[in-house]
Motif scaffolding. Structure first.
Motif, PDB file in Angstrom:
ATOM      1  N   GLY A   1      69.557 -32.382  49.650  1.00  0.00           N
ATOM      2  CA  GLY A   1      68.058 -32.623  49.644  1.00  0.00           C
ATOM      3  C   GLY A   1      67.945 -33.642  48.981  1.00  0.00           C
ATOM      4  O   GLY A   1      66.777 -34.522  49.004  1.00  0.00           O
ATOM      5  N   SER A   2      68.745 -34.083  47.744  1.00  0.00           N
ATOM      6  CA  SER A   2      68.299 -35.091  46.830  1.00  0.00           C
ATOM      7  C   SER A   2      68.470 -36.417  47.637  1.00  0.00           C
ATOM      8  O   SER A   2      67.963 -37.439  47.083  1.00  0.00           O
ATOM      9  CB  SER A   2      69.251 -35.086  45.767  1.00  0.00           C
ATOM     10  N   GLY A   3      69.184 -36.347  48.848  1.00  0.00           N
ATOM     11  CA  GLY A   3      69.561 -37.747  49.616  1.00  0.00           C
ATOM     12  C   GLY A   3      68.156 -38.014  50.662  1.00  0.00           C
ATOM     13  O   GLY A   3      68.383 -38.947  51.393  1.00  0.00           O
ATOM     14  N   LEU A   4      67.361 -37.078  50.569  1.00  0.00           N
ATOM     15  CA  LEU A   4      66.226 -37.015  51.829  1.00  0.00           C
ATOM     16  C   LEU A   4      65.205 -37.723  51.065  1.00  0.00           C
ATOM     17  O   LEU A   4      64.834 -37.513  49.964  1.00  0.00           O
ATOM     18  CB  LEU A   4      65.766 -35.594  52.346  1.00  0.00           C
ATOM     19  N   SER A   5      64.178 -38.459  51.903  1.00  0.00           N
ATOM     20  CA  SER A   5      63.172 -39.233  51.549  1.00  0.00           C
ATOM     21  C   SER A   5      61.974 -38.515  50.864  1.00  0.00           C
ATOM     22  O   SER A   5      61.613 -38.740  49.871  1.00  0.00           O
ATOM     23  CB  SER A   5      62.676 -40.305  52.625  1.00  0.00           C
ATOM     24  N   ALA A   6      61.878 -37.006  51.318  1.00  0.00           N
ATOM     25  CA  ALA A   6      61.005 -36.106  50.937  1.00  0.00           C
ATOM     26  C   ALA A   6      61.770 -35.010  50.242  1.00  0.00           C
ATOM     27  O   ALA A   6      61.149 -34.017  49.885  1.00  0.00           O
ATOM     28  CB  ALA A   6      60.165 -35.590  51.889  1.00  0.00           C
ATOM     29  N   GLY A   7      62.869 -35.558  49.506  1.00  0.00           N
ATOM     30  CA  GLY A   7      63.752 -34.192  49.104  1.00  0.00           C
ATOM     31  C   GLY A   7      63.128 -33.533  47.866  1.00  0.00           C
ATOM     32  O   GLY A   7      63.227 -32.398  47.668  1.00  0.00           O
ATOM     33  N   LYS A   8      62.483 -34.451  46.879  1.00  0.00           N
ATOM     34  CA  LYS A   8      61.757 -33.848  45.607  1.00  0.00           C
ATOM     35  C   LYS A   8      60.692 -32.908  45.936  1.00  0.00           C
ATOM     36  O   LYS A   8      60.706 -31.757  45.652  1.00  0.00           O
ATOM     37  CB  LYS A   8      61.628 -35.067  44.782  1.00  0.00           C
ATOM     38  N   GLY A   9      60.053 -33.468  46.854  1.00  0.00           N
ATOM     39  CA  GLY A   9      58.688 -32.529  47.151  1.00  0.00           C
ATOM     40  C   GLY A   9      59.003 -31.340  47.736  1.00  0.00           C
ATOM     41  O   GLY A   9      58.698 -30.205  47.493  1.00  0.00           O
ATOM     42  N   THR A  10      60.313 -31.308  48.705  1.00  0.00           N
ATOM     43  CA  THR A  10      60.543 -30.143  49.291  1.00  0.00           C
ATOM     44  C   THR A  10      61.196 -29.314  48.553  1.00  0.00           C
ATOM     45  O   THR A  10      61.021 -28.004  48.711  1.00  0.00           O
ATOM     46  CB  THR A  10      61.480 -30.479  50.633  1.00  0.00           C
TER      47      THR A  10
ATOM     48  N   LYS B   1      59.194 -41.716  58.320  1.00  0.00           N
ATOM     49  CA  LYS B   1      59.303 -40.320  58.100  1.00  0.00           C
ATOM     50  C   LYS B   1      60.744 -39.885  58.624  1.00  0.00           C
ATOM     51  O   LYS B   1      60.972 -38.907  58.139  1.00  0.00           O
ATOM     52  CB  LYS B   1      58.061 -39.798  58.995  1.00  0.00           C
ATOM     53  N   SER B   2      61.084 -40.335  59.828  1.00  0.00           N
ATOM     54  CA  SER B   2      62.208 -40.013  60.277  1.00  0.00           C
ATOM     55  C   SER B   2      63.490 -40.562  59.660  1.00  0.00           C
ATOM     56  O   SER B   2      64.784 -40.379  59.950  1.00  0.00           O
ATOM     57  CB  SER B   2      62.373 -40.188  61.740  1.00  0.00           C
ATOM     58  N   SER B   3      63.387 -41.513  58.724  1.00  0.00           N
ATOM     59  CA  SER B   3      64.326 -42.309  58.002  1.00  0.00           C
ATOM     60  C   SER B   3      65.015 -43.220  58.890  1.00  0.00           C
ATOM     61  O   SER B   3      66.221 -43.621  58.438  1.00  0.00           O
ATOM     62  CB  SER B   3      65.525 -41.235  57.320  1.00  0.00           C
ATOM     63  N   LYS B   4      64.534 -43.443  60.133  1.00  0.00           N
ATOM     64  CA  LYS B   4      65.243 -44.342  61.096  1.00  0.00           C
ATOM     65  C   LYS B   4      64.208 -45.581  61.094  1.00  0.00           C
ATOM     66  O   LYS B   4      63.086 -45.411  61.362  1.00  0.00           O
ATOM     67  CB  LYS B   4      65.436 -43.675  62.389  1.00  0.00           C
TER      68      LYS B   4
END
Length: 346
Positions: A73-82, A221-224
């Motif tokens: 999760g720490s590597g996701l753009s919205a990881g902290k919020g999730t 949003k999709s990181s692409k």
């Protein structure tokens, strides 16, 4: 002692998996049979460790969320919020021990949340987040059992009509935005309407992303990353705006509040939850109404699946045109047109 005499014979009482493992009891007529079975069980555990009765997992549900965040999760753009949302979910359910957590527990939590006024859409999102945590931990080897939410179905959500602005509404809105004190809001809205980009994607644009008649959106949003062509006039407007209103390589500063105020002044009524997103819907809707290709629209919007883009397919001029000629009423009208003159002549 693992074998002892009881009233009905000789009882074997062992824990093949160790102290934290499951206890196994079995009674035999003779002591020799009990000893033989004990040796059989111990040999089975040595030869096939997966046969060992499962140990208790003392970890809490929040512990699994922590592992998920550290490893994925720490590597996701919205990881902290999730992660914050998942930890709040665990606390609301009483943070059960992970090996005792069941779909029934989540279903009960879900029902209570909906009674409190939380929407079915939000509950589907929470369910998807938690299910994804277990799926990822299974993939990483941190969870050996089946995903407890695997068979729990999400709520079926009734699709809402996608609203969009008409040309007169677009003119009215942009006129109000150009009157705003915020110097950025009108051009941000214009870029959104011209590219179908999300408000945050445009608001964070940097000069390196707009070159040679193309805007490249990278914080998506999709990181692409995706590239969208723009007109020469819009590119020049961006360059002039940056020189006039920016001290760094960013085109714009925050202007969401100014857009909201512009909507109020224009008196345009929007569906709930569609403030700046109405611009993205407007781009996609007009793209299809003007004869655009659905696959091209998918790439421009950056959708991961065509299913998302198909929501706009009905706006295409050619969408299901066959229904006009192939329905039974159309065939009946054609028949009447041919037969009626003959009847009149008779």
């Amino acid at each position: 002692m693992t074998i002892k005499a009881v009233k009905t014979g000789w009882q074997v009482n062992i824990q093949p998996g160790g102290r934290s493992g499951k206890r196994v009891k079995k009674t035999f007529t003779t002591k020799a049979e009990a000893l033989a079975w004990e040796r059989h069980v111990q040999a089975k555990v040595m030869q096939a460790p997966e046969w060992t009765p499962p140990k208790k997992d003392a970890r809490k549900l929040s512990d699994l969320v922590d592992i998920w965040f550290r490893h994925h999760g720490s590597g996701l753009s919205a990881g902290k919020g999730t992660n914050s949302r998942l930890l709040a979910l665990c606390e609301a359910m009483g943070n059960p021990r992970c090996d005792l957590f069941t779909a029934d527990q989540f279903a009960e939590y879900r029902a209570l949340r909906m009674e409190a006024g939380i929407s079915a859409n939000n509950m589907n999102r929470e369910q998807a987040y938690l299910r994804a945590v277990f799926n990822e931990l299974i993939r990483l080897g941190h969870w050996k059992k089946e995903n407890p939410l695997k068979r729990l179905r999400a709520f079926k959500i009734q699709e809402r009509e996608l609203s969009y602005l008409t040309p007169p509404q677009i003119v009215l809105l942009l006129d109000e935005l150009y009157k705003a004190q915020n110097p950025h809001v009108a051009l941000v809205a214009t870029v959104c309407l011209a590219t179908g980009a999300r408000w945050g994607e445009v608001e964070s644009l940097r000069t390196s992303q707009a070159r040679n008649g193309v805007i490249q959106f990278v914080q998506t949003k999709s990181s692409k990353a995706r590239a969208v062509p723009i007109t020469k006039e819009l590119e020049e407007a961006l360059e002039n705006h940056q020189r006039t209103h920016s001290d760094d390589d960013r085109f714009f500063s925050t202007c969401y509040a100014a857009f909201r105020d512009g909507i109020k002044r224009s008196k345009i009524k929007l569906p709930a939850g569609q403030m700046t997103h109405i611009l993205r819907h407007t781009f996609a809707s007009h793209f299809m109404m003007n004869g655009g290709n659905i696959l091209a629209l998918k790439n421009v919007l950056g959708h991961q699946s065509l299913t998302m883009t198909m929501r706009y397919a009905h706006l295409s001029p050619e969408h299901l045109q066959e229904t006009r000629q192939l329905n039974p009423i159309a065939a009946l009208n054609l028949r009447c047109t041919l037969v009626d003159p003959l009847l009149e002549a008779a």
